[in-house]
Enzyme design. Structure first.
Site, PDB file in Angstrom:
ATOM      1  N   TYR A 137      47.714  46.407 -33.439  1.00 49.98           N
ATOM      2  CA  TYR A 137      47.540  47.832 -33.482  1.00 49.98           C
ATOM      3  C   TYR A 137      46.513  48.320 -33.652  1.00 49.98           C
ATOM      4  O   TYR A 137      45.943  49.604 -34.039  1.00 49.98           O
ATOM      5  CB  TYR A 137      48.748  48.430 -34.266  1.00 49.98           C
ATOM      6  CG  TYR A 137      50.009  48.444 -33.435  1.00 49.98           C
ATOM      7  CD1 TYR A 137      51.000  47.423 -33.502  1.00 49.98           C
ATOM      8  CD2 TYR A 137      50.730  50.006 -33.204  1.00 49.98           C
ATOM      9  CE1 TYR A 137      51.964  47.529 -32.701  1.00 49.98           C
ATOM     10  CE2 TYR A 137      51.795  49.847 -32.629  1.00 49.98           C
ATOM     11  CZ  TYR A 137      52.412  48.832 -32.381  1.00 49.98           C
ATOM     12  OH  TYR A 137      53.697  48.855 -31.708  1.00 49.98           O
ATOM     13  N   ASP A 243      61.114  35.099 -32.011  1.00 51.77           N
ATOM     14  CA  ASP A 243      62.067  34.828 -30.895  1.00 51.77           C
ATOM     15  C   ASP A 243      63.322  34.323 -31.370  1.00 51.77           C
ATOM     16  O   ASP A 243      64.524  34.879 -30.854  1.00 51.77           O
ATOM     17  CB  ASP A 243      61.420  33.651 -29.914  1.00 51.77           C
ATOM     18  CG  ASP A 243      60.959  32.352 -30.486  1.00 51.77           C
ATOM     19  OD1 ASP A 243      60.658  32.510 -31.960  1.00 51.77           O
ATOM     20  OD2 ASP A 243      60.607  31.558 -30.010  1.00 51.77           O
ATOM     21  N   ASP A 267      57.751  46.257 -34.409  1.00 52.28           N
ATOM     22  CA  ASP A 267      58.068  47.482 -33.368  1.00 52.28           C
ATOM     23  C   ASP A 267      59.069  46.962 -32.385  1.00 52.28           C
ATOM     24  O   ASP A 267      60.169  47.600 -32.158  1.00 52.28           O
ATOM     25  CB  ASP A 267      56.851  47.634 -32.383  1.00 52.28           C
ATOM     26  CG  ASP A 267      56.989  48.562 -31.224  1.00 52.28           C
ATOM     27  OD1 ASP A 267      57.859  49.569 -31.649  1.00 52.28           O
ATOM     28  OD2 ASP A 267      56.618  48.134 -30.249  1.00 52.28           O
ATOM     29  N   ASP A 271      63.567  48.048 -32.213  1.00 57.56           N
ATOM     30  CA  ASP A 271      64.394  48.463 -31.109  1.00 57.56           C
ATOM     31  C   ASP A 271      65.613  47.662 -31.122  1.00 57.56           C
ATOM     32  O   ASP A 271      66.705  48.489 -30.813  1.00 57.56           O
ATOM     33  CB  ASP A 271      63.717  48.638 -29.800  1.00 57.56           C
ATOM     34  CG  ASP A 271      62.976  49.875 -29.542  1.00 57.56           C
ATOM     35  OD1 ASP A 271      62.487  50.450 -30.724  1.00 57.56           O
ATOM     36  OD2 ASP A 271      62.677  50.145 -28.184  1.00 57.56           O
TER      37      ASP A 271
HETATM   38  C1  IPM Z   1      57.386  53.177 -32.517  1.00 55.09           C
HETATM   39  C2  IPM Z   1      56.836  53.398 -31.298  1.00 55.09           C
HETATM   40  C3  IPM Z   1      55.122  53.578 -31.429  1.00 55.09           C
HETATM   41  C4  IPM Z   1      54.851  52.295 -31.936  1.00 55.09           C
HETATM   42  C5  IPM Z   1      54.646  53.674 -30.158  1.00 55.09           C
HETATM   43  C6  IPM Z   1      55.085  55.132 -29.573  1.00 55.09           C
HETATM   44  C7  IPM Z   1      52.963  54.004 -30.556  1.00 55.09           C
HETATM   45  O1  IPM Z   1      57.137  52.570 -30.402  1.00 55.09           O
HETATM   46  O2  IPM Z   1      57.264  53.813 -33.467  1.00 55.09           O
HETATM   47  O3  IPM Z   1      58.065  52.124 -32.929  1.00 55.09           O
HETATM   48  O4  IPM Z   1      54.480  51.404 -31.034  1.00 55.09           O
HETATM   49  O5  IPM Z   1      54.753  52.005 -33.054  1.00 55.09           O
HETATM   50 MN    MN Z   2      58.605  51.044 -30.786  1.00 55.53          MN
END
Ligand code: IPM
Ligand code: MN
Length: 375
Positions: A137, A243, A267, A271
């Site tokens: 990042y 992984d 990140d 999810d």
């Molecule tokens: C998150 C999002 C952000 C990230 C993006 C929108 C820049 O995916 O907050 O997880 O990658 O951190």
């Molecule tokens: Mn994200």
């Protein structure tokens, strides 16, 4: 004490979910003695960018730096090239305020359908501590050989890529981007995870990396993890490759207590974490600088296709508000909000579409706010 909160509703469903989040915070303000807020809204996002060609003005950073916290909806809009708002607003704020922790609780609340067969709330309850200012990042990279050899301003490069790709195509063109881990950056994130584990009575901290392949950067990460872990002899530790961890989160989520990981993997695995806690509509996150201005947001995006439908689940944003109050030391108000969410879910009368109902965004906000009031 009055908590000064900067509110950035943002794009897409952002304003709708933030409205409900504020409704709930205001309910807590009404009933909790000594908890007061002073909210100021900032219109950063797609509309402002398209009208004024500006993301965050200099004085915006100054005004936000006087706040106790920032409450953010979501950013991203199909009218703006991908990355412009996300990098120019969200990542910019994370970096500007040195919010080096991205704390993402993965907690399955009662009565929420879990996609993992046979798993319930007792099995899914852990924290992911995502390092938030380093790794891939840091935007260190470039493109060479093709005509697009200089590092162009983001939106321009995307437009060029979109419209001139064939004209400029060069088979020899290369792009590179470098991940950076610093000892200091790794240490403060890893230490935060151990402190959190201690604080929350969690017995294990798992470090997630890919040190078998990306051994320069994640080799340093591991060294630092080992060094810091020596200071916490009562906490069990383990390493897991990223992984493998995607597999284990699904198979045995109950194993996880506290997970600490570099930015990019954090990140991705959060999810996945959001899915096992019932979906993105339920997953909050905090961008934390323990000594500075922290920012709280749902981890979902702006979901443009649902914008204006009053349909999105506001619970992720409401829970982000709860995390914000907890970080600000407003324990009682924070606990009241979490309990209100649990009560509404247990009752099961108000449910948005993503958790099997047809209630609106505002109906969910009303229900939680009402529970906060009655206690
Ligand atoms: C998150 C999002 C952000 C990230 C993006 C929108 C820049 O995916 O907050 O997880 O990658 O951190
Ligand atoms: Mn994200």
């Amino acid at each position: 004490m009055t908590q000064k909160i900067g509110v950035i509703p943002g794009d897409g469903i952002g304003p709708e979910v933030i409205r409900e989040g504020i409704k709930v915070l205001e309910a807590a303000e009404d009933v909790v003695d000594g908890f007061k807020m002073d909210l100021e809204e900032f219109n950063y996002g797609a509309d402002r960018y398209l009208e004024e060609a500006e993301l965050i003005p200099e004085e915006g950073f100054e005004r936000l730096s006087k706040k106790d916290a920032i409450y953010l909806g979501a950013l991203g809009d199909p009218r703006v090239p991908t990355g412009v708002l996300e990098q120019g607003i969200l990542l910019n704020l994370r970096f500007y305020f040195d919010q080096y922790i991205n704390l993402r609780p993965v907690k399955l609340y009662p009565n929420i359908p879990c996609p993992l067969a046979g798993k319930g709330p007792e099995d899914v309850d852990f924290y992911v501590v995502r390092e938030n200012t380093e790794d891939f990042y840091v935007a260190l990279g470039g493109r060479v050989k093709g005509k697009k050899s200089e590092q162009l301003e983001i939106s321009r490069s995307i437009y060029e890529a979109k419209f001139d790709l064939d004209l400029e195509a060069d088979a020899d063109e290369i792009a590179y981007q470098i991940g950076v881990i610093s000892r200091k950056g790794a240490e403060r994130a890893i230490r935060f995870a151990f402190e959190l584990a201690e604080d929350k009575g969690r017995e294990r901290v798992t470090s997630v990396d890919k040190a078998n392949v990306l051994s320069h950067v994640y080799g340093l990460w591991r060294e630092v993890f080992e060094d810091v872990s020596k200071e916490y002899p009562d906490i069990e530790t383990e390493f897991s490759f990223v992984d493998a961890v995607t597999m284990w989160f699904v198979k045995t989520p109950e194993w996880y207590q506290t997970v600490v990981t570099p930015n990019m993997f954090g990140d991705i695995i959060t999810d996945l974490g959001a899915m096992i806690q019932g979906g993105l509509g339920l997953a909050p996150g905090g961008n934390i600088n323990p000594e500075g201005v922290s920012m709280f947001e749902p981890i979902h995006g702006s979901a443009p296709k649902h914008a204006g439908e009053n349909r999105a689940n506001p619970l992720a944003t409401i829970l982000a508000g709860q995390m914000m109050l907890s970080q600000l030391g407003e324990r009682e108000a924070a606990d009241r909000i979490e309990q209100a969410v649990i009560d509404v879910l247990k009752e099961g009368k108000v449910r948005t579409y993503d958790i099997g109902g047809d209630s609106t965004t505002s109906a969910m906000g009303d229900a939680v706010a009402e529970k906060v009031r009655v206690g």
